[in-house]
Design a protein around this motif. Sequence first.
Motif, PDB file in Angstrom:
ATOM      1  N   GLY A 137       0.822  -1.209   0.000  1.00 32.56           N
ATOM      2  CA  GLY A 137       0.000   0.000   0.000  1.00 32.56           C
ATOM      3  C   GLY A 137       0.845   1.244   0.000  1.00 32.56           C
ATOM      4  N   GLU A 138       0.181   2.373  -0.122  1.00 34.04           N
ATOM      5  CA  GLU A 138       0.868   3.654  -0.220  1.00 34.04           C
ATOM      6  C   GLU A 138       0.896   4.415   1.097  1.00 34.04           C
ATOM      7  OE1 GLU A 138      -1.009   5.827  -3.305  1.00 34.04           O
ATOM      8  OE2 GLU A 138      -0.262   4.521  -4.915  1.00 34.04           O
ATOM      9  N   ARG A 139       0.014   4.076   2.037  1.00 34.33           N
ATOM     10  CA  ARG A 139      -0.052   4.800   3.306  1.00 34.33           C
ATOM     11  C   ARG A 139       0.189   3.815   4.452  1.00 34.33           C
ATOM     12  NH1 ARG A 139      -1.938   9.894   2.603  1.00 34.33           N
ATOM     13  NH2 ARG A 139      -2.717  10.101   4.747  1.00 34.33           N
ATOM     14  N   VAL A 140       1.302   4.027   5.155  1.00 28.94           N
ATOM     15  CA  VAL A 140       1.824   3.054   6.115  1.00 28.94           C
ATOM     16  C   VAL A 140       1.827   3.666   7.516  1.00 28.94           C
ATOM     17  CG1 VAL A 140       3.771   1.565   6.701  1.00 28.94           C
ATOM     18  CG2 VAL A 140       3.315   2.135   4.290  1.00 28.94           C
ATOM     19  N   PHE A 141       1.334   2.909   8.475  1.00 31.60           N
ATOM     20  CA  PHE A 141       1.352   3.303   9.884  1.00 31.60           C
ATOM     21  C   PHE A 141       2.489   2.559  10.571  1.00 31.60           C
ATOM     22  CE2 PHE A 141      -1.309   3.296  14.072  1.00 31.60           C
ATOM     23  CZ  PHE A 141      -0.492   4.283  14.596  1.00 31.60           C
ATOM     24  N   LEU A 142       3.544   3.281  10.968  1.00 30.36           N
ATOM     25  CA  LEU A 142       4.687   2.677  11.654  1.00 30.36           C
ATOM     26  C   LEU A 142       4.519   2.811  13.159  1.00 30.36           C
ATOM     27  CD1 LEU A 142       7.996   3.756   9.824  1.00 30.36           C
ATOM     28  CD2 LEU A 142       6.791   1.570   9.693  1.00 30.36           C
ATOM     29  N   THR A 143       4.443   1.693  13.861  1.00 27.50           N
ATOM     30  CA  THR A 143       4.357   1.694  15.325  1.00 27.50           C
ATOM     31  C   THR A 143       5.482   0.825  15.868  1.00 27.50           C
ATOM     32  OG1 THR A 143       2.830  -0.187  15.372  1.00 27.50           O
ATOM     33  CG2 THR A 143       1.862   2.012  15.238  1.00 27.50           C
ATOM     34  N   ILE A 144       6.705   1.222  15.566  1.00 25.37           N
ATOM     35  CA  ILE A 144       7.882   0.436  15.941  1.00 25.37           C
ATOM     36  C   ILE A 144       8.762   1.190  16.938  1.00 25.37           C
ATOM     37  CG2 ILE A 144       7.910  -0.838  13.763  1.00 25.37           C
ATOM     38  CD1 ILE A 144      10.131   1.098  12.832  1.00 25.37           C
ATOM     39  N   GLY A 145       8.235   2.297  17.501  1.00 23.16           N
ATOM     40  CA  GLY A 145       9.058   3.126  18.361  1.00 23.16           C
ATOM     41  C   GLY A 145       9.943   4.045  17.535  1.00 23.16           C
ATOM     42  N   ARG A 146      10.806   4.774  18.207  1.00 24.39           N
ATOM     43  CA  ARG A 146      11.615   5.753  17.475  1.00 24.39           C
ATOM     44  C   ARG A 146      12.882   5.156  16.891  1.00 24.39           C
ATOM     45  NH1 ARG A 146      15.762   8.638  20.312  1.00 24.39           N
ATOM     46  NH2 ARG A 146      16.200   7.798  22.380  1.00 24.39           N
ATOM     47  N   GLN A 147      13.278   3.974  17.373  1.00 24.76           N
ATOM     48  CA  GLN A 147      14.476   3.345  16.843  1.00 24.76           C
ATOM     49  C   GLN A 147      14.106   2.426  15.677  1.00 24.76           C
ATOM     50  OE1 GLN A 147      17.370   1.892  19.753  1.00 24.76           O
ATOM     51  NE2 GLN A 147      16.074   2.725  21.374  1.00 24.76           N
ATOM     52  N   GLY A 148      14.873   2.493  14.639  1.00 24.18           N
ATOM     53  CA  GLY A 148      14.644   1.604  13.504  1.00 24.18           C
ATOM     54  C   GLY A 148      13.861   2.229  12.375  1.00 24.18           C
ATOM     55  N   VAL A 149      13.377   3.464  12.553  1.00 22.31           N
ATOM     56  CA  VAL A 149      12.605   4.120  11.492  1.00 22.31           C
ATOM     57  C   VAL A 149      13.458   4.328  10.253  1.00 22.31           C
ATOM     58  CG1 VAL A 149      11.314   6.196  10.878  1.00 22.31           C
ATOM     59  CG2 VAL A 149      11.085   5.225  13.167  1.00 22.31           C
ATOM     60  N   ALA A 150      14.759   4.465  10.447  1.00 22.18           N
ATOM     61  CA  ALA A 150      15.670   4.680   9.318  1.00 22.18           C
ATOM     62  C   ALA A 150      15.621   3.539   8.309  1.00 22.18           C
ATOM     63  CB  ALA A 150      17.098   4.870   9.819  1.00 22.18           C
ATOM     64  N   ALA A 151      15.166   2.364   8.729  1.00 23.17           N
ATOM     65  CA  ALA A 151      15.062   1.233   7.800  1.00 23.17           C
ATOM     66  C   ALA A 151      14.084   1.519   6.672  1.00 23.17           C
ATOM     67  CB  ALA A 151      14.637  -0.027   8.556  1.00 23.17           C
ATOM     68  N   PHE A 152      13.194   2.503   6.866  1.00 23.75           N
ATOM     69  CA  PHE A 152      12.170   2.833   5.873  1.00 23.75           C
ATOM     70  C   PHE A 152      12.495   4.129   5.119  1.00 23.75           C
ATOM     71  CE2 PHE A 152      10.410   0.267   9.206  1.00 23.75           C
ATOM     72  CZ  PHE A 152       9.554  -0.611   8.563  1.00 23.75           C
ATOM     73  N   ALA A 153      13.676   4.697   5.398  1.00 21.56           N
ATOM     74  CA  ALA A 153      13.999   6.019   4.877  1.00 21.56           C
ATOM     75  C   ALA A 153      14.128   6.064   3.358  1.00 21.56           C
ATOM     76  CB  ALA A 153      15.293   6.522   5.520  1.00 21.56           C
ATOM     77  N   LEU A 183      12.215   4.499   1.195  1.00 17.13           N
ATOM     78  CA  LEU A 183      10.940   4.268   0.511  1.00 17.13           C
ATOM     79  C   LEU A 183      10.313   5.615   0.145  1.00 17.13           C
ATOM     80  CD1 LEU A 183       9.435   1.342   2.621  1.00 17.13           C
ATOM     81  CD2 LEU A 183      10.771   1.219   0.527  1.00 17.13           C
ATOM     82  N   ARG A 184      10.275   5.902  -1.123  1.00 13.60           N
ATOM     83  CA  ARG A 184       9.814   7.206  -1.605  1.00 13.60           C
ATOM     84  C   ARG A 184       8.422   7.152  -2.227  1.00 13.60           C
ATOM     85  NH1 ARG A 184      13.942  10.609  -1.214  1.00 13.60           N
ATOM     86  NH2 ARG A 184      16.024   9.702  -0.928  1.00 13.60           N
ATOM     87  N   ASP A 185       7.875   5.964  -2.390  1.00 15.04           N
ATOM     88  CA  ASP A 185       6.545   5.846  -2.994  1.00 15.04           C
ATOM     89  C   ASP A 185       5.451   5.692  -1.958  1.00 15.04           C
ATOM     90  OD1 ASP A 185       7.640   5.986  -5.554  1.00 15.04           O
ATOM     91  OD2 ASP A 185       7.956   3.811  -5.650  1.00 15.04           O
ATOM     92  N   GLN A 186       5.823   5.670  -0.667  1.00 11.74           N
ATOM     93  CA  GLN A 186       4.854   5.517   0.420  1.00 11.74           C
ATOM     94  C   GLN A 186       4.852   6.764   1.308  1.00 11.74           C
ATOM     95  OE1 GLN A 186       6.898   2.831  -0.346  1.00 11.74           O
ATOM     96  NE2 GLN A 186       5.229   1.720  -1.329  1.00 11.74           N
ATOM     97  N   TRP A 187       3.694   6.998   1.930  1.00 13.82           N
ATOM     98  CA  TRP A 187       3.559   8.019   2.965  1.00 13.82           C
ATOM     99  C   TRP A 187       3.470   7.291   4.294  1.00 13.82           C
ATOM    100  CZ3 TRP A 187      -0.249   8.711   6.651  1.00 13.82           C
ATOM    101  CH2 TRP A 187      -0.226   9.917   7.360  1.00 13.82           C
ATOM    102  N   PHE A 188       4.173   7.807   5.326  1.00 12.65           N
ATOM    103  CA  PHE A 188       4.250   7.123   6.614  1.00 12.65           C
ATOM    104  C   PHE A 188       3.687   7.994   7.738  1.00 12.65           C
ATOM    105  CE2 PHE A 188       7.455   5.097   4.055  1.00 12.65           C
ATOM    106  CZ  PHE A 188       7.431   3.774   4.461  1.00 12.65           C
ATOM    107  N   LEU A 189       2.841   7.368   8.553  1.00 12.83           N
ATOM    108  CA  LEU A 189       2.457   7.929   9.840  1.00 12.83           C
ATOM    109  C   LEU A 189       3.337   7.236  10.873  1.00 12.83           C
ATOM    110  CD1 LEU A 189       0.643   9.615  11.709  1.00 12.83           C
ATOM    111  CD2 LEU A 189      -0.969   7.689  11.739  1.00 12.83           C
ATOM    112  N   ILE A 190       4.200   8.002  11.526  1.00 13.03           N
ATOM    113  CA  ILE A 190       5.180   7.436  12.461  1.00 13.03           C
ATOM    114  C   ILE A 190       4.781   7.824  13.878  1.00 13.03           C
ATOM    115  CG2 ILE A 190       7.603   7.363  13.134  1.00 13.03           C
ATOM    116  CD1 ILE A 190       8.258   8.364  10.272  1.00 13.03           C
ATOM    117  N   ARG A 191       4.413   6.822  14.693  1.00 11.92           N
ATOM    118  CA  ARG A 191       4.033   7.102  16.083  1.00 11.92           C
ATOM    119  C   ARG A 191       5.132   6.630  17.026  1.00 11.92           C
ATOM    120  NH1 ARG A 191      -1.639   5.031  18.072  1.00 11.92           N
ATOM    121  NH2 ARG A 191      -0.618   3.008  18.254  1.00 11.92           N
ATOM    122  N   ALA A 192       5.530   7.518  17.923  1.00 11.10           N
ATOM    123  CA  ALA A 192       6.559   7.188  18.909  1.00 11.10           C
ATOM    124  C   ALA A 192       6.386   8.093  20.116  1.00 11.10           C
ATOM    125  CB  ALA A 192       7.956   7.369  18.301  1.00 11.10           C
ATOM    126  N   ILE A 193       7.004   7.717  21.224  1.00 17.22           N
ATOM    127  CA  ILE A 193       6.942   8.553  22.423  1.00 17.22           C
ATOM    128  C   ILE A 193       7.824   9.782  22.245  1.00 17.22           C
ATOM    129  CG2 ILE A 193       7.452   8.648  24.891  1.00 17.22           C
ATOM    130  CD1 ILE A 193       6.813   5.680  25.060  1.00 17.22           C
TER     131      ILE A 193
END
Length: 246
Positions: free
Chosen positions: A127-143, A145-155
């Motif tokens: 899909g094109e719209r991704v909800f990331l709930t993996i915390g603040r560490q590891g988000v760089a693994a998705f950096a 990806l230019r064809d998706q939009w990400f909602l990134i939730r973290a503390i």
Amino acid sequence: MKILILGGTREARELADIASGERGLDIVSSLAGRVREPVLPVGAVRVGGFGGVDGLRKWLSDNAIEAVVDATHPFAGGITANAAAAAASLGVPVLHVRRPAWIEQSGDRWIRVPDLTAAAETVAGLGERVFLTIGRQGVAAFAELRDQWFLIRAIDPPEGALPPCHELLLARGPFTIADETELLTGRRIDVLVTKDSGGAQTEAKLAAARALGLPVVVVDRPPVPQGAAIAETVAAAFDWLRQRTG
């Protein structure tokens, strides 16, 4: 008996609360210091890293620690391995507290992957719209990806590279199913990515995704050291401590 609780989780705080009132137990909790405003446990607390296995071994020896309880997050594989190695080298017993993993239910569309790199490769085709709930560490693994939009939730805000198209949502659970459903539908999410951290505090997102028929990419936990003693509940961990005191 002096006990070190490696914490940062709800289980660690509950164990410190219970054990601090037990006669014969001297509890000190350790937090990694990665969260800006952590919820502190009862009793003595130290904050910060130990400096690897050697640093932890020295700290255990210098502070006459007689047992270690690793109640860190299920994905804190580094400190878990270091605790096992340092404690073993000193002959200090160690217990790993691990809440049960989530169980896939009827209607779930889970795709299990071994790590975040595999998760990033998987979401590209979901899909094109991704909800990331993996915390603040590891988000760089998705950096990349230019064809998706990400909602990134973290503390706290993530460190390192971020996907070019994203929204950052800073929030701390627990979350309700109603709130998670509203978030998924309001942001028009196509796929959810989560670590299999277990527990009820952030489980509502799975129920919401199930009801909406959304695919969920689930990152498997790293294994605990082979042959390690494991407790799934705070009660079991407390029993283990009481047994150490005879």
